[in-house]
Design an enzyme around this catalytic site. Structure first.
Site, PDB file in Angstrom:
ATOM      1  N   GLU A  36      29.456  35.393  27.333  1.00  0.00           N
ATOM      2  CA  GLU A  36      28.461  35.201  28.504  1.00  0.00           C
ATOM      3  C   GLU A  36      28.039  33.438  28.252  1.00  0.00           C
ATOM      4  O   GLU A  36      28.043  33.017  27.232  1.00  0.00           O
ATOM      5  CB  GLU A  36      26.915  35.919  28.027  1.00  0.00           C
ATOM      6  CG  GLU A  36      25.875  35.272  28.962  1.00  0.00           C
ATOM      7  CD  GLU A  36      25.774  35.326  30.392  1.00  0.00           C
ATOM      8  OE1 GLU A  36      26.305  36.254  31.105  1.00  0.00           O
ATOM      9  OE2 GLU A  36      25.757  34.000  30.983  1.00  0.00           O
ATOM     10  N   GLY A  49      15.764  47.482  42.787  1.00  0.00           N
ATOM     11  CA  GLY A  49      15.522  49.109  43.079  1.00  0.00           C
ATOM     12  C   GLY A  49      17.175  49.743  42.760  1.00  0.00           C
ATOM     13  O   GLY A  49      18.039  48.952  43.151  1.00  0.00           O
ATOM     14  N   ARG A 114      13.932  43.247  36.902  1.00  0.00           N
ATOM     15  CA  ARG A 114      15.095  43.061  36.232  1.00  0.00           C
ATOM     16  C   ARG A 114      15.141  42.789  34.764  1.00  0.00           C
ATOM     17  O   ARG A 114      16.139  43.176  34.130  1.00  0.00           O
ATOM     18  CB  ARG A 114      15.850  41.938  36.902  1.00  0.00           C
ATOM     19  CG  ARG A 114      16.399  42.180  38.415  1.00  0.00           C
ATOM     20  CD  ARG A 114      16.709  40.984  39.043  1.00  0.00           C
ATOM     21  NE  ARG A 114      16.997  40.964  40.423  1.00  0.00           N
ATOM     22  CZ  ARG A 114      18.372  41.435  40.796  1.00  0.00           C
ATOM     23  NH1 ARG A 114      19.241  41.145  40.087  1.00  0.00           N
ATOM     24  NH2 ARG A 114      18.474  41.698  42.256  1.00  0.00           N
ATOM     25  N   ARG A 197      11.053  35.179  46.942  1.00  0.00           N
ATOM     26  CA  ARG A 197      10.910  36.451  46.189  1.00  0.00           C
ATOM     27  C   ARG A 197       9.732  36.266  45.149  1.00  0.00           C
ATOM     28  O   ARG A 197       9.432  35.175  44.795  1.00  0.00           O
ATOM     29  CB  ARG A 197      11.998  36.781  45.216  1.00  0.00           C
ATOM     30  CG  ARG A 197      13.297  36.993  45.769  1.00  0.00           C
ATOM     31  CD  ARG A 197      14.430  37.091  44.874  1.00  0.00           C
ATOM     32  NE  ARG A 197      14.971  38.240  44.467  1.00  0.00           N
ATOM     33  CZ  ARG A 197      16.059  38.309  43.557  1.00  0.00           C
ATOM     34  NH1 ARG A 197      17.018  37.336  43.406  1.00  0.00           N
ATOM     35  NH2 ARG A 197      16.472  39.592  43.403  1.00  0.00           N
ATOM     36  N   ASP A 315      29.662  41.974  41.420  1.00  0.00           N
ATOM     37  CA  ASP A 315      29.463  40.793  42.429  1.00  0.00           C
ATOM     38  C   ASP A 315      30.822  40.264  42.316  1.00  0.00           C
ATOM     39  O   ASP A 315      31.017  39.319  43.383  1.00  0.00           O
ATOM     40  CB  ASP A 315      28.305  40.034  42.208  1.00  0.00           C
ATOM     41  CG  ASP A 315      27.007  40.367  42.730  1.00  0.00           C
ATOM     42  OD1 ASP A 315      27.061  41.756  43.251  1.00  0.00           O
ATOM     43  OD2 ASP A 315      26.096  39.950  43.062  1.00  0.00           O
ATOM     44  N   ALA A 328      23.724  46.166  42.531  1.00  0.00           N
ATOM     45  CA  ALA A 328      23.863  46.292  41.133  1.00  0.00           C
ATOM     46  C   ALA A 328      24.023  47.837  40.936  1.00  0.00           C
ATOM     47  O   ALA A 328      24.875  48.123  39.912  1.00  0.00           O
ATOM     48  CB  ALA A 328      22.206  46.173  40.408  1.00  0.00           C
TER      49      ALA A 328
HETATM   50  C1  LIG Z   1      17.601  39.176  46.862  1.00  0.00           C
HETATM   51  C2  LIG Z   1      18.095  39.992  46.104  1.00  0.00           C
HETATM   52  C3  LIG Z   1      17.924  41.205  45.880  1.00  0.00           C
HETATM   53  C4  LIG Z   1      18.654  42.224  45.547  1.00  0.00           C
HETATM   54  N1  LIG Z   1      18.237  43.403  45.056  1.00  0.00           N
HETATM   55  C5  LIG Z   1      18.709  44.399  44.808  1.00  0.00           C
HETATM   56  C6  LIG Z   1      18.358  45.975  44.714  1.00  0.00           C
HETATM   57  O1  LIG Z   1      17.318  46.023  44.962  1.00  0.00           O
HETATM   58  N2  LIG Z   1      19.254  46.709  44.019  1.00  0.00           N
HETATM   59  C7  LIG Z   1      20.618  46.676  43.797  1.00  0.00           C
HETATM   60  O2  LIG Z   1      21.265  47.496  43.359  1.00  0.00           O
HETATM   61  N3  LIG Z   1      21.042  45.500  43.869  1.00  0.00           N
HETATM   62  C8  LIG Z   1      20.412  44.468  44.309  1.00  0.00           C
HETATM   63  N4  LIG Z   1      20.651  42.980  44.362  1.00  0.00           N
HETATM   64  C9  LIG Z   1      22.160  42.754  44.084  1.00  0.00           C
HETATM   65  C10 LIG Z   1      22.205  42.649  42.814  1.00  0.00           C
HETATM   66  O3  LIG Z   1      21.425  41.930  42.324  1.00  0.00           O
HETATM   67  C11 LIG Z   1      23.864  42.159  42.446  1.00  0.00           C
HETATM   68  O4  LIG Z   1      24.542  42.979  42.939  1.00  0.00           O
HETATM   69  C12 LIG Z   1      23.891  42.428  40.780  1.00  0.00           C
HETATM   70  O5  LIG Z   1      22.816  41.678  39.817  1.00  0.00           O
HETATM   71  C13 LIG Z   1      25.239  41.833  40.512  1.00  0.00           C
HETATM   72  O6  LIG Z   1      25.460  41.919  39.174  1.00  0.00           O
HETATM   73  P1  LIG Z   1      26.762  41.286  38.394  1.00  0.00           P
HETATM   74  O7  LIG Z   1      26.355  41.490  36.883  1.00  0.00           O
HETATM   75  O8  LIG Z   1      28.109  41.854  39.026  1.00  0.00           O
HETATM   76  O9  LIG Z   1      26.496  39.699  38.467  1.00  0.00           O
HETATM   77  P2  LIG Z   1      25.292  38.567  37.985  1.00  0.00           P
HETATM   78  O10 LIG Z   1      24.126  39.207  37.930  1.00  0.00           O
HETATM   79  O11 LIG Z   1      25.322  37.471  38.640  1.00  0.00           O
HETATM   80  O12 LIG Z   1      25.857  38.333  36.452  1.00  0.00           O
HETATM   81  C14 LIG Z   1      27.008  37.504  36.227  1.00  0.00           C
HETATM   82  C15 LIG Z   1      27.027  37.063  34.639  1.00  0.00           C
HETATM   83  O13 LIG Z   1      28.209  36.104  34.432  1.00  0.00           O
HETATM   84  C16 LIG Z   1      27.807  34.977  33.654  1.00  0.00           C
HETATM   85  N5  LIG Z   1      28.914  34.073  34.239  1.00  0.00           N
HETATM   86  C17 LIG Z   1      29.160  33.374  35.421  1.00  0.00           C
HETATM   87  N6  LIG Z   1      30.321  32.803  35.128  1.00  0.00           N
HETATM   88  C18 LIG Z   1      30.517  32.776  33.776  1.00  0.00           C
HETATM   89  C19 LIG Z   1      31.823  32.166  33.053  1.00  0.00           C
HETATM   90  N7  LIG Z   1      32.755  31.395  33.803  1.00  0.00           N
HETATM   91  N8  LIG Z   1      31.826  32.279  31.887  1.00  0.00           N
HETATM   92  C20 LIG Z   1      31.036  33.285  31.237  1.00  0.00           C
HETATM   93  N9  LIG Z   1      30.052  33.940  31.814  1.00  0.00           N
HETATM   94  C21 LIG Z   1      29.605  33.659  33.245  1.00  0.00           C
HETATM   95  C22 LIG Z   1      26.302  34.654  34.247  1.00  0.00           C
HETATM   96  O14 LIG Z   1      25.745  33.743  33.595  1.00  0.00           O
HETATM   97  C23 LIG Z   1      25.752  36.199  34.566  1.00  0.00           C
HETATM   98  O15 LIG Z   1      25.187  36.315  33.406  1.00  0.00           O
HETATM   99  C24 LIG Z   1      20.010  42.017  44.928  1.00  0.00           C
HETATM  100  C25 LIG Z   1      20.355  40.699  45.195  1.00  0.00           C
HETATM  101  C26 LIG Z   1      19.671  39.641  45.701  1.00  0.00           C
HETATM  102  C27 LIG Z   1      20.155  38.315  45.753  1.00  0.00           C
END
Ligand SMILES: Cc1cc2nc3c(=O)[nH]c(=O)nc-3n(C[C@H](O)[C@H](O)[C@H](O)COP(=O)(O)OP(=O)(O)OC[C@H]3O[C@@H](n4cnc5c(N)ncnc54)[C@H](O)[C@@H]3O)c2cc1C
Length: 446
Positions: A36, A49, A114, A197, A315, A328
C-alpha cells in the site's frame, strides 16, 4: 527452496478490493503480500452502502468478512429504497412527494462508515502480510515463465511474485502495465458530476426532516442535482451524498477531491424543496467535493496482462460512477472470483500427476476470472452513468413518463442485487477446468 506447488500473490493497493482479496486468498491457504502506497490503511469517514449481492459474496469469501460488515452496518428501518421528488414542493406531508419505491430484497442495503468497515477488515489480516509506503511505479513481467514478476517501488526497492493483483483504484498504475501507457483507458474520464459528502448527527437530522427521512434510505431527485441519504454508525449519523451536474472540466489533473464550502452546496440546491434545503443547511461549513470519474468513455479492454500473470481488480478494472452504490460490492465479487480461481491453481499444481505448468494454471485462472467478471462490471459502468441521468431528470425516456424511471431503477438495481454469486463461483471452477484441459490437449497436439 520454494515448493513448486505454491504461488506467491502480490496485491497492489489496500482499499476494499485489495483487503478483501487478501483475506479471501489467505482463507484458501494462498501466500499473499499486500503493498500500500499510504503509511497506513486509510478510508474517508463518509458512508458506504453494501447491497445483498455483496453480502452473499462476503459470506462465501470468508464468513468473518460478513460478520465484520454486520458489526458495523446500520440496518434500514424499511425494506424499501424510496425515491422522492426533492425539487418540487408538495402540499402534502413534509413537502416531498414519494415518486416510487423499490423493494430492497432479503438483506436490504445496509450502510456503514468506510473507516469502520476497513478498520475491522484489516484486523483479519495476519501480521507481516502488509507493507506500507510502497508506491508501485512499474512492473516487469518476463515472458519466460520460470522467472518471477518484479515490482518496482518509488523508494527504489523491488519485490517479486508469481501473480500480481492490481487493486490500486481509479488511477491505477497496474492498469498502465496491463494495457500499455498509451491506452486511453489509462486516464479515467470526468462524468461531469461531482459530489459533496457529509455526515450529520442523527438528532439534528430528525429534528430538521423527521424520523422517517432520517432512519432509512432515500434518494431525493431533481433537475441537475440529486441527494442520497441513509443512516450509518448504528443510526447515530445520517450520511449525505449531494450530487451536482457540472458543465465545466474538473479543475485538477491529479486530485479527485478538492476543498469546497457549504455556500457552494446551498447555491447548487437553492431551488430545491424544503427537505433537501434542510439537509444542506446541516452540513458543516468546510467540506470536500469529489469529482466523479469513471472508465466509461475509454473502456478497459482486458483485465489481464499479455503475459497472463497480472490482473486488475475493483476500481482499477472497472471504476464506475457511484449512482448504483455498487462499486465496492463489485470489488468484493471480484475478490471472491479470484480467490476461487487461484485456489484452483493451487489445487492443480499440488496434484502431481498433472503436467500443468505454473504459468498455464495462472493464465487459466485469470482467463476464468475475466470471463465471469468482464461483462457484468462493464455493464455496471454504463448503467451507473445512466442512473445519474435518471436521478437528475436528464433522460427523455423518464421525462416522457415518470413510470419509466421506476422500471429502469427497478430492473437495473435488481440485476445487481439478485446476482447469483454461487453460480459465479461454479462458473469460475468450470471455466478454469476447461481452460486447463484445452491447454493440456494443445500441448499433446490433440
Ligand atoms: C461518492 C461515492 C460514493 C460511493 N458509494 C458507494 C456505495 O455506497 N457502495 C459501493 O459499493 N460503492 C460505492 N462507491 C464506490 C466505491 O467507493 C469504490 O468502488 C471502491 O471503494 C473501490 O475500492 P478499490 O479498493 O478498488 O479502490 P480504492 O478504494 O481507490 O483503493 C485503492 C488503494 O490503492 C492504493 N494505491 C493506489 N496507487 C497505488 C500504488 N501505485 N502503489 C500502491 N498502492 C496504491 C491507494 O492508496 C488505495 O488505498 C462510491 C464511490 C464514490 C466516489
Amino acid at each position: 527452496m520454494r515448493p513448486d506447488t505454491s504461488i506467491a500473490v502480490a496485491i497492489i493497493g489496500g482499499g476494499i478490493a485489495g483487503v478483501t482479496a487478501a483475506i479471501g486468498l489467505l482463507s484458501k491457504g494462498i501466500s499473499v503480500k499486500l503493498y500500500e502506497r499510504a503509511s497506513a490503511f486509510r478510508e474517508i469517514g463518509a458512508g458506504i452502502g453494501l447491497s445483498p449481492n455483496a453480502e452473499r459474496a462476503m459470506l462465501l469469501l470468508n464468513p468473518d468478512v460478513h460478520a465484520v460488515f454486520k458489526k458495523v452496518a446500520t440496518p434500514n428501518t424499511e425494506d424499501w429504497f424510496q425515491y422522492v421528488d426533492g425539487f418540487n414542493k408538495s402540499e402534502k406531508g413534509d413537502g416531498e412527494e414519494l415518486l416510487f419505491k423499490v423493494y430492497l430484497g432479503e438483506r436490504g442495503f445496509e450502510g456503514c462508515r468506510r473507516t469502520d468497515f476497513l478498520n475491522e477488515l484489516v484486523k483479519l489480516l495476519p501480521e507481516g502480510c502488509v507493507e506500507f509506503r510502497k508506491d508501485l511505479v512499474n512492473i516487469t513481467e518476463p515472458q519466460d515463465e520460470g522467472t518471477m514478476i518484479t515490482l518496482h517501488f518509488a523508494d527504489g526497492s523491488t519485490s517479486t511474485a508469481d501473480v500480481v493483483l492490481g487493486c490500486d483504484g481509479l488511477r491505477s498504475r497496474v492498469r498502465e502495465h496491463v494495457l500499455g501507457v498509451e491506452h486511453p483507458a489509462v486516464r479515467p474520464s470526468y462524468t461531469h458530476k461531482l459530489a459533496y459528502r457529509g455526515v450529520i448527527p442523527i438528532e439534528d437530522a430528525i429534528q430538521a426532516i423527521g424520523k422517517e427521512k432520517s432512519l432509512t434510505r432515500f434518494m431525493h431527485l431533481g433537475p441537475g442535482c440529486h441527494v442520497l441519504t441513509f443512516p450509518v454508525s448504528m443510526c447515530t449519523m445520517l450520511n449525505v451524498v449531494a450530487f451536482v451536474t457540472d458543465p465545466n472540466d474538473w479543475p485538477s489533473l491529479d486530485q479527485t477531491t478538492l476543498p469546497a464550502t457549504k455556500e457552494e452546496v446551498l447555491e447548487s440546491f437553492a431551488s430545491f424543496g424544503p427537505v433537501v434545503t434542510a439537509i444542506m443547511n446541516l452540513l458543516v461549513h468546510k467540506l470536500d467535493k469529489w469529482g466523479i470519474f469513471d472508465l466509461h468513455e475509454s473502456p478497459v479492454t482486458t483485465y489481464v496482462s499479455q503475459g497472463g500473470r497480472v490482473c486488475l481488480v475493483g476500481d482499477a478494472a472497472h471504476a464506475a460512477a457511484p449512482h448504483h452504490g455498487a462499486g465496492a460490492g463489485s470489488a468484493i465479487e471480484d475478490a471472491l472470483a479470484l480467490a476461487v480461481a487461484l485456489e484452483e491453481v493451487d489445487k492443480t499444481l499440488s496434484a502431481s500427476q498433472q503436467p500443468v505448468s505454473r504459468q498455464m494454471a495462472i493464465s487459466a485462472a485469470f482467463s476464468a476470472y475475466e470471463s465471469v467478471r468482464y461483462e457484468r462490471t462493464q455493464w455496471l459502468i454504463e448503467s451507473s452513468r445512466f442512473m445519474g441521468e435518471v436521478f437528475e431528470w436528464q433522460t427523455a425516456l423518464c421525462e416522457a413518463d415518470p413510470a419509466n424511471c421506476q422500471s429502469e431503477v427497478e430492473w437495473r438495481s435488481h440485476k445487481i442485487w439478485d446476482y447469483d454469486v454461487d453460480q459465479m463461483v461454479e462458473a469460475v471452477s468450470a471455466i478454469f477446468g476447461s481452460k486447463v484441459s484445452e491447454a493440456l490437449g494443445h500441448d499433446r497436439g490433440l
